[in-house]
Design an enzyme around this catalytic site. Structure first.
Site, PDB file in Angstrom:
ATOM      1  N   HIS A 292      -7.994  -5.033  -1.349  1.00  0.00           N
ATOM      2  CA  HIS A 292      -6.772  -4.530  -0.724  1.00  0.00           C
ATOM      3  C   HIS A 292      -6.151  -5.525   0.255  1.00  0.00           C
ATOM      4  O   HIS A 292      -4.933  -5.631   0.339  1.00  0.00           O
ATOM      5  CB  HIS A 292      -7.101  -3.223   0.010  1.00  0.00           C
ATOM      6  CG  HIS A 292      -5.899  -2.379   0.318  1.00  0.00           C
ATOM      7  ND1 HIS A 292      -5.131  -1.808  -0.663  1.00  0.00           N
ATOM      8  CD2 HIS A 292      -5.348  -2.008   1.496  1.00  0.00           C
ATOM      9  CE1 HIS A 292      -4.159  -1.101  -0.102  1.00  0.00           C
ATOM     10  NE2 HIS A 292      -4.264  -1.214   1.212  1.00  0.00           N
TER      11      HIS A 292
ATOM     12  N   ASP B  15      -9.703  -3.730  -5.374  1.00  0.00           N
ATOM     13  CA  ASP B  15      -9.093  -2.936  -4.307  1.00  0.00           C
ATOM     14  C   ASP B  15      -9.712  -1.538  -4.260  1.00  0.00           C
ATOM     15  O   ASP B  15      -9.732  -0.826  -5.264  1.00  0.00           O
ATOM     16  CB  ASP B  15      -7.584  -2.831  -4.556  1.00  0.00           C
ATOM     17  CG  ASP B  15      -6.816  -2.363  -3.347  1.00  0.00           C
ATOM     18  OD1 ASP B  15      -7.383  -1.627  -2.523  1.00  0.00           O
ATOM     19  OD2 ASP B  15      -5.635  -2.740  -3.210  1.00  0.00           O
TER      20      ASP B  15
ATOM     21  N   SER C  32       0.841  -1.195   0.000  1.00  0.00           N
ATOM     22  CA  SER C  32       0.000   0.000   0.000  1.00  0.00           C
ATOM     23  C   SER C  32       0.881   1.251   0.000  1.00  0.00           C
ATOM     24  O   SER C  32       1.651   1.450  -0.932  1.00  0.00           O
ATOM     25  CB  SER C  32      -0.958  -0.037   1.189  1.00  0.00           C
ATOM     26  OG  SER C  32      -2.018   0.867   1.014  1.00  0.00           O
TER      27      SER C  32
END
Length: 696
Positions: A668, A633, A548
């Site tokens: 995610h 995501d 991320s």
């Protein structure tokens, strides 16, 4: 870059993405983006099908390139899975007359949520069978379990797409009926008023996924009639709703990186209006802790590392705040766990977490002692207000996750549960260290290390360096049974506590955000250089990993320190910073302005352009790279890593490999089951092991 000569890769042609030039013009700057079209699947544009085709081609290429590791991946999956106790029970917690816990069963991916009335010897009530509910779904997450004050009703939420858009359901625990009230597009938490009829929840914007409104729902009424009790006008703020531990207040919080605001409502009067506790002020954060006779306020007002203030229950404005615990420049106060007679205060000092116990009667304070050089301690599940027992969690790089119960009055403690590592685990076979790297501006950055005793510290050992470095999120040392598969094959694991987190206090965060963001990236590179200089590893055996915002870190490192790393794993990487931050229709963008800057402002634009991985790709030899993402995501959209890889392919020189793996079912956080995610880790480990010539 050095290469391990014994590594053989298949002769397979990598996909080359089509180019469709797109011009970005702002602040007198023109940039041509050949891969902007990859946003089309997200935007439902004309090239949506071409996007899916490209992602499938990349997946096929990754599969072909790692074909010879498939049996090893399967072995790694089984090895990691074999360490997990499949049939297990969480530590029960007591609330309002019941003991609550979850349990897992052999062969099942999910869990059962259960309770027992009054005693752990009482009959079990199966409240939710998530294994059963998840059948038929590629992804399934249930969370936000919230029991009504009369213990009759359960609110819970479900996400089956992995975009963190939760639907709230209500179950009658006496009849087993799931009520027709179904509240879609929420953050996933429902809070009960004390009338057992009223629920408060956070509604999301269906496009930007921003938390915009706090809604009130009355059981049995149509969801379309739900009342908005709070609407956030500042799109840089996150909002949430909760309930005080003493059950007296419904609490709305609105918070950005830089300021916050709290609104309160008497939980006995759920139809009344919320009242602001203290209006928001620029650069001031605060949270509120209700006690029997006063409010405590944890705030950074004139206190960068936060201090604790207090005020009367009926006079909450700033002018009524007085000091309860003064600010300390060397200690960050991060949380307060309140009880009727005690406080448990979570702090950070010298980069380590600590717990202070404060007696509200005697006003005495003491600290818990843990006796390790690098560890993590944190308050556990403490839902009961009228108790003298504190639950806390403890872990380190060599200590499995543990839950203790600590008597705050007599200072005795009991280990309730420690994560069991099946197959035998001897913590004395591993060594953990804490060292400091002096980085380019003279700051000393902590690094936590773990390796198997006997590992060669002569520069020949493979080393995986991990960090995050954003949002003030601290990467504290913790145990991973999966990591043993790395350590047992000779890897050293290094956790770099770089600026952008809060490990060393609030200033550590301030010095790694906005116009200081380069400190984050330079710290990581300099920590890697220090590990090489100290003989832990060498550029031929040094690897980096981050996800991320940590994937952004990986992208920058690949650009500015390619020769220092033999391989990089970038998970769901935020690598197209400028384009994403310019597009307010992309989920969560405006919430991020206080972290990265607003590129509509010239200085912020050119600063983030100077480091954005996608903007700074150049013809050179890059490290071997594995990039992972999820089609659904909602935090970092799939098109960021896809564009990045496509552009890297046309620019990079040399023979390093570049692999993109897109999970077409997940978002995610990856897979939702408790075992499926191990396949992702097995893929990552197989990539590292192949680069090291390790095949078993």
């Amino acid at each position: 870059m050095q290469d391990n000569k014994n590594v053989q890769w298949p002769e397979v042609s990598a996909p080359i993405a089509a180019t469709y030039p797109y011009k970005r013009q702002i602040h007198g700057d023109t940039v041509v983006d050949n891969y902007y079209w990859m946003i089309d699947y997200f935007k439902k544009g004309p090239r949506s099908e071409a996007v899916i085709n490209y992602l499938n081609e990349e997946n096929a290429y990754t599969t072909a390139m790692l074909k010879d590791t498939e049996s090893f991946q399967e072995d790694l999956f089984r090895e990691m899975k074999s360490r997990i106790k499949e049939k297990d029970v969480s530590v029960p917690y007591f609330k309002n007359g019941y003991y609550y816990y979850s349990r897992t069963e052999e062969g099942y991916q999910y869990f059962k949520f259960c309770r027992r009335k009054g005693s752990l010897d009482a009959d079990e009530e199966l409240l939710l069978d998530i294994d059963n509910l998840a059948e038929g779904y590629a992804y399934y997450t249930a969370k936000g379990f919230s029991i009504s004050p009369d213990n009759r009703l359960l609110a819970f939420s479900v996400d089956t797409v992995s975009r963190r858009e939760y639907t709230i359901y209500i179950k009658n625990l006496e009849s087993g009926e799931i009520y027709p009230d179904r509240i879609a597009n929420t953050e996933g938490t429902a809070i009960w008023g004390n009338d057992n009829q009223t629920l408060f929840y956070t509604a999301k914007n269906p496009v930007t996924l921003l938390s915009e409104k706090i809604m009130r729902h009355s059981l049995g009424t149509d969801v379309s009639a739900d009342v908005c009790v709070y609407e956030e006008r500042d799109n840089t703020n996150y909002i949430a709703v909760g309930k005080s531990k003493n059950g007296k207040y419904i609490i709305i919080s609105s918070e950005s990186t830089l300021s916050s605001e709290i609104w309160l409502l008497d939980a006995d009067l759920p139809n009344d209006d919320f009242k602001v506790f203290q209006p928001r002020r620029n650069d001031v954060l605060y949270t509120v802790v209700p006690l029997e006779d006063r409010f405590l306020i944890l705030t950074n007002d004139e206190a960068i590392n936060f201090r604790v203030m207090q005020c009367p229950l009926d006079k909450t404005g700033l002018e009524h705040w007085t000091t309860f615990l003064a600010h300390r420049p060397d200690v960050l106060v991060s949380d307060i766990e309140e009880f009727k007679s005690f406080l448990a205060i979570a702090e950070r000092k010298d980069g380590l977490t600590q717990l202070a116990i404060y007696n509200l009667g005697s006003q005495e304070q003491h600290y818990l002692d843990f006796g390790e050089v690098a560890y993590t301690v944190y308050p556990g599940i403490n839902v009961e207000y009228n108790t003298e027992s504190l639950r806390y969690g403890y872990t380190s790089l060599v200590t499995p996750s543990s839950v203790y119960e600590y008597n705050m009055r007599d200072r005795s403690k009991v280990l309730l549960k420690q994560q069991e590592v099946l197959g035998g685990y001897d913590r004395t076979a591993y060594k953990t260290e804490r060292i400091y790297a002096s980085v380019r501006d003279g700051v000393k950055v902590p690094i936590s290390l773990v390796y198997k005793k006997g590992a060669k510290l002569d520069g020949t050992a493979p080393l995986l360096q991990y960090a995050y470095g954003s949002y003030g999120a601290s990467m504290d040392p913790s145990f991973s049974s999966n990591r043993l598969s790395l350590l047992d094959r000779g890897f050293i694991y290094a956790l770099a506590h770089i600026r952008g987190g809060e490990e060393m206090g609030r200033q550590w965060y301030e010095d790694g955000k906005m116009m200081h963001k380069m400190n984050t990236f330079n710290d990581f590179v300099d920590c890697g250089r220090h590990l090489i200089e100290q003989g832990y590893t060498s550029p031929a055996h040094l690897y980096a990993q981050g996800g991320s915002a940590g994937g952004l870190l990986m992208g920058v490192v690949a650009n500015i320190a390619a020769a220092q790393y033999h391989g990089i794993i970038a998970q769901v990487p935020f690598v197209d910073v400028v384009n994403t931050m310019l597009d307010e229709t992309i989920p969560l963008t405006t919430n991020e302005y206080d972290e990265w800057g607003n590129p509509n402002v010239s200085d912020a634009y050119f600063y983030m352009k100077s480091y954005s991985p996608y903007e700074n790709i150049e013809p050179k030899e890059y490290p071997n790279m594995l990039v992972t993402t999820g089609l659904h995501d909602s935090q970092v959209q799939y098109f960021e890593p896809a564009k990045w890889v496509a552009k890297l392919r046309t620019a990079k020189t040399g023979k390093s490999v570049l692999l993109l793996k897109t999970d077409m079912d997940y978002g995610h956080g990856g897979a939702s089951g408790r075992f499926d995610y191990l396949k992702e880790i097995a893929l990552e480990y197989a990539f590292l092991f192949k680069l090291e010539g390790i095949d078993h």
